[in-house]
Design a protein around this motif. Structure first.
Motif, PDB file in Angstrom:
ATOM      1  N   MET A  20       5.342   1.439   2.355  1.00  0.00           N
ATOM      2  CA  MET A  20       5.645  -0.093   0.854  1.00  0.00           C
ATOM      3  C   MET A  20       3.769   0.233   0.588  1.00  0.00           C
ATOM      4  N   LYS A  21       3.729   0.427  -0.105  1.00  0.00           N
ATOM      5  CA  LYS A  21       2.429  -0.306  -0.633  1.00  0.00           C
ATOM      6  C   LYS A  21       2.509  -0.947  -1.802  1.00  0.00           C
ATOM      7  N   ILE A  22       1.787  -2.191  -1.548  1.00  0.00           N
ATOM      8  CA  ILE A  22       1.246  -3.487  -2.935  1.00  0.00           C
ATOM      9  C   ILE A  22       0.271  -3.496  -3.337  1.00  0.00           C
ATOM     10  N   ASP A  37      -8.904   0.778 -10.657  1.00  0.00           N
ATOM     11  CA  ASP A  37      -9.383   0.531  -9.101  1.00  0.00           C
ATOM     12  C   ASP A  37      -7.979   1.090  -8.862  1.00  0.00           C
ATOM     13  N   ILE A  38      -6.518   0.431  -8.633  1.00  0.00           N
ATOM     14  CA  ILE A  38      -5.042   0.609  -7.992  1.00  0.00           C
ATOM     15  C   ILE A  38      -4.833   1.533  -8.022  1.00  0.00           C
ATOM     16  N   GLN A  39      -5.342   2.577  -9.766  1.00  0.00           N
ATOM     17  CA  GLN A  39      -4.079   4.136  -9.410  1.00  0.00           C
ATOM     18  C   GLN A  39      -4.892   4.885  -8.876  1.00  0.00           C
ATOM     19  N   THR A  40      -6.424   4.376  -8.334  1.00  0.00           N
ATOM     20  CA  THR A  40      -6.812   5.398  -7.208  1.00  0.00           C
ATOM     21  C   THR A  40      -6.282   5.374  -5.407  1.00  0.00           C
ATOM     22  N   LYS A  41      -5.457   3.482  -5.873  1.00  0.00           N
ATOM     23  CA  LYS A  41      -5.030   3.223  -4.480  1.00  0.00           C
ATOM     24  C   LYS A  41      -3.652   3.848  -3.827  1.00  0.00           C
ATOM     25  N   ASN A  42      -2.654   5.237  -4.647  1.00  0.00           N
ATOM     26  CA  ASN A  42      -1.560   5.017  -4.729  1.00  0.00           C
ATOM     27  C   ASN A  42      -0.714   4.261  -4.509  1.00  0.00           C
ATOM     28  N   VAL A  43      -0.467   2.807  -5.237  1.00  0.00           N
ATOM     29  CA  VAL A  43      -0.094   2.207  -4.323  1.00  0.00           C
ATOM     30  C   VAL A  43       1.719   1.625  -4.946  1.00  0.00           C
ATOM     31  N   ASP A  44       2.632   1.244  -4.455  1.00  0.00           N
ATOM     32  CA  ASP A  44       3.869   1.695  -5.115  1.00  0.00           C
ATOM     33  C   ASP A  44       4.478   0.349  -6.091  1.00  0.00           C
ATOM     34  N   LYS A  45       4.381  -0.389  -5.669  1.00  0.00           N
ATOM     35  CA  LYS A  45       4.099  -1.112  -6.646  1.00  0.00           C
ATOM     36  C   LYS A  45       2.917  -2.690  -7.045  1.00  0.00           C
ATOM     37  N   ILE A  46       2.924  -3.019  -7.950  1.00  0.00           N
ATOM     38  CA  ILE A  46       2.191  -4.172  -8.136  1.00  0.00           C
ATOM     39  C   ILE A  46       2.676  -5.528  -8.128  1.00  0.00           C
ATOM     40  N   ILE A  47       1.894  -6.381  -7.877  1.00  0.00           N
ATOM     41  CA  ILE A  47       2.456  -7.920  -8.324  1.00  0.00           C
ATOM     42  C   ILE A  47       1.634  -8.734  -8.759  1.00  0.00           C
ATOM     43  N   GLN A  80      -1.276  -8.974 -22.356  1.00  0.00           N
ATOM     44  CA  GLN A  80      -0.022  -7.747 -22.767  1.00  0.00           C
ATOM     45  C   GLN A  80      -0.317  -6.867 -21.656  1.00  0.00           C
ATOM     46  N   LEU A  81      -2.012  -6.739 -20.971  1.00  0.00           N
ATOM     47  CA  LEU A  81      -1.898  -5.877 -19.989  1.00  0.00           C
ATOM     48  C   LEU A  81      -1.021  -5.920 -18.607  1.00  0.00           C
ATOM     49  N   ILE A  82      -0.305  -7.654 -18.702  1.00  0.00           N
ATOM     50  CA  ILE A  82       0.131  -7.797 -17.774  1.00  0.00           C
ATOM     51  C   ILE A  82       1.273  -7.287 -17.952  1.00  0.00           C
ATOM     52  N   GLN A  83       2.565  -8.173 -18.512  1.00  0.00           N
ATOM     53  CA  GLN A  83       3.399  -7.121 -20.149  1.00  0.00           C
ATOM     54  C   GLN A  83       3.627  -5.904 -19.280  1.00  0.00           C
ATOM     55  N   ASN A  84       2.425  -4.356 -19.701  1.00  0.00           N
ATOM     56  CA  ASN A  84       2.625  -3.113 -19.295  1.00  0.00           C
ATOM     57  C   ASN A  84       2.951  -3.167 -18.656  1.00  0.00           C
ATOM     58  N   LEU A  85       2.495  -3.718 -17.109  1.00  0.00           N
ATOM     59  CA  LEU A  85       2.571  -3.470 -16.375  1.00  0.00           C
ATOM     60  C   LEU A  85       4.267  -3.403 -15.842  1.00  0.00           C
ATOM     61  N   LYS A  86       5.187  -3.881 -16.185  1.00  0.00           N
ATOM     62  CA  LYS A  86       6.527  -3.687 -16.479  1.00  0.00           C
ATOM     63  C   LYS A  86       6.913  -4.582 -14.733  1.00  0.00           C
ATOM     64  N   THR A  87       6.545  -5.375 -14.650  1.00  0.00           N
ATOM     65  CA  THR A  87       6.785  -5.740 -12.545  1.00  0.00           C
ATOM     66  C   THR A  87       7.274  -7.061 -12.315  1.00  0.00           C
ATOM     67  N   ASP A  88       6.910  -7.672 -11.466  1.00  0.00           N
ATOM     68  CA  ASP A  88       7.252  -9.012 -10.531  1.00  0.00           C
ATOM     69  C   ASP A  88       5.687  -9.642 -11.047  1.00  0.00           C
ATOM     70  N   SER A 107     -11.606  -9.826  -7.330  1.00  0.00           N
ATOM     71  CA  SER A 107     -10.474  -9.043  -5.996  1.00  0.00           C
ATOM     72  C   SER A 107      -8.896  -9.644  -5.958  1.00  0.00           C
ATOM     73  N   TYR A 108      -8.980  -8.610  -5.394  1.00  0.00           N
ATOM     74  CA  TYR A 108      -7.356  -8.473  -5.397  1.00  0.00           C
ATOM     75  C   TYR A 108      -6.815  -7.773  -3.999  1.00  0.00           C
ATOM     76  N   LEU A 109      -5.908  -8.153  -3.688  1.00  0.00           N
ATOM     77  CA  LEU A 109      -5.069  -7.267  -2.165  1.00  0.00           C
ATOM     78  C   LEU A 109      -4.238  -6.241  -2.279  1.00  0.00           C
ATOM     79  N   ILE A 110      -4.397  -6.042  -1.031  1.00  0.00           N
ATOM     80  CA  ILE A 110      -3.225  -4.712  -0.888  1.00  0.00           C
ATOM     81  C   ILE A 110      -2.775  -4.622   0.715  1.00  0.00           C
ATOM     82  N   VAL A 111      -1.585  -4.682   1.145  1.00  0.00           N
ATOM     83  CA  VAL A 111      -0.806  -5.036   1.939  1.00  0.00           C
ATOM     84  C   VAL A 111      -0.117  -3.319   1.882  1.00  0.00           C
TER      85      VAL A 111
END
Length: 239
Positions: free
Chosen positions: A1-3, A22-32, A49-57, A191-195
């Motif tokens: 898993m890559k978040i 940038d996240i689209q280029t990193k092949n992540v499985d999920k955004i929180i 609206q951009l956040i709501q469109n992610l349909k995520t946590d 700035s953001y984090l990938i785990v």
């Protein structure tokens, strides 16, 4: 898993656009998303609206709480209270009743499995407060007490302080994402984090993303934002 964990957008939709690209280029499985979506930026509605469109946590931050109910005395320095309340009122005026209800109903913490052996506990400031400040200079005992209360988690992730860092101790890890929209560490980049994890192994990395700072400064000006000192914060990447 890559978040990918993102936080503290603060109505800076231009910076959020850059981070999501940038996240689209990193092949992540999920955004929180760990809160502070709208307040103090020139595009609160579009950022939301951009956040709501992610349909995520998505979690609630202190600035989201302020949008909902205003800023109480004692929550900010007395000399800043009136101006920040004016900023809050401006932000509130850009949103619909449905938007404010969405912010009001956001949860305050979330636990997510990274692998079958690793769990991440995430929140905006601490698991019990939207407002407590736990800085990068805090000692291990303070981190343990304030941030690491969930015994079943190995990784603890938070936002709020706009100062990215990663610490490892006692077999566990704590990370702050920094801020997408209003960094405070002197680098005017989002700035953001990938785990990423597999089995019992994991890696964590702070990501920095340049964006069009001049465009955001112009947006503050053309939107008649009530506190143009925010343009200095945006340009300098610090208070």
């Amino acid at each position: 898993m890559k978040i990918a964990f993102i936080s503290d957008i603060h109505g800076n939709a231009v910076a959020l656009d850059a981070v999501l690209e940038d996240i689209q280029t990193k092949n992540v499985d999920k955004i929180i998303v760990l809160g502070d979506l709208c307040f103090r930026g020139p595009e609160p509605k579009r950022a939301l609206q951009l956040i709501q469109n992610l349909k995520t946590d998505v979690l609630k931050g202190n600035a989201d709480e302020w949008v909902v109910r205003g800023i109480k005395q004692g929550e900010v320095p007395n000399q800043a209270l009136q101006l920040m309340q004016t900023e809050r009122d401006w932000t509130y005026g850009q949103l619909t009743h449905e938007d404010v209800t969405y912010l009001k109903e956001l949860p305050t913490e979330h636990t997510v499995p990274l692998t079958e052996k690793l769990t991440i506990h995430c929140f905006h400031a601490t698991p019990t407060s939207l407002f407590d400040v736990v800085p990068p200079t805090a000692d291990n005992e303070t981190l343990q007490e304030k941030l690491m209360s969930k015994d079943t988690a190995t990784i603890f992730v938070y936002g709020h302080i706009h100062l990215p860092y990663i610490r490892f101790f006692n077999g566990k890890a704590v990370a702050n994402l920094g801020s997408v929209g209003v960094p405070f560490d002197g680098l005017a980049q989002a700035s953001y984090l990938i785990v990423e994890g597999s089995g019992a192994k994991y890696t964590m990395g702070i990501q920095r993303v340049p964006y069009d700072v001049d465009k955001v400064v112009r947006q503050y000006e053309t939107a008649n934002y009530p506190n143009l000192k925010m343009t200095e914060v945006i340009r300098n990447g610090s208070l």
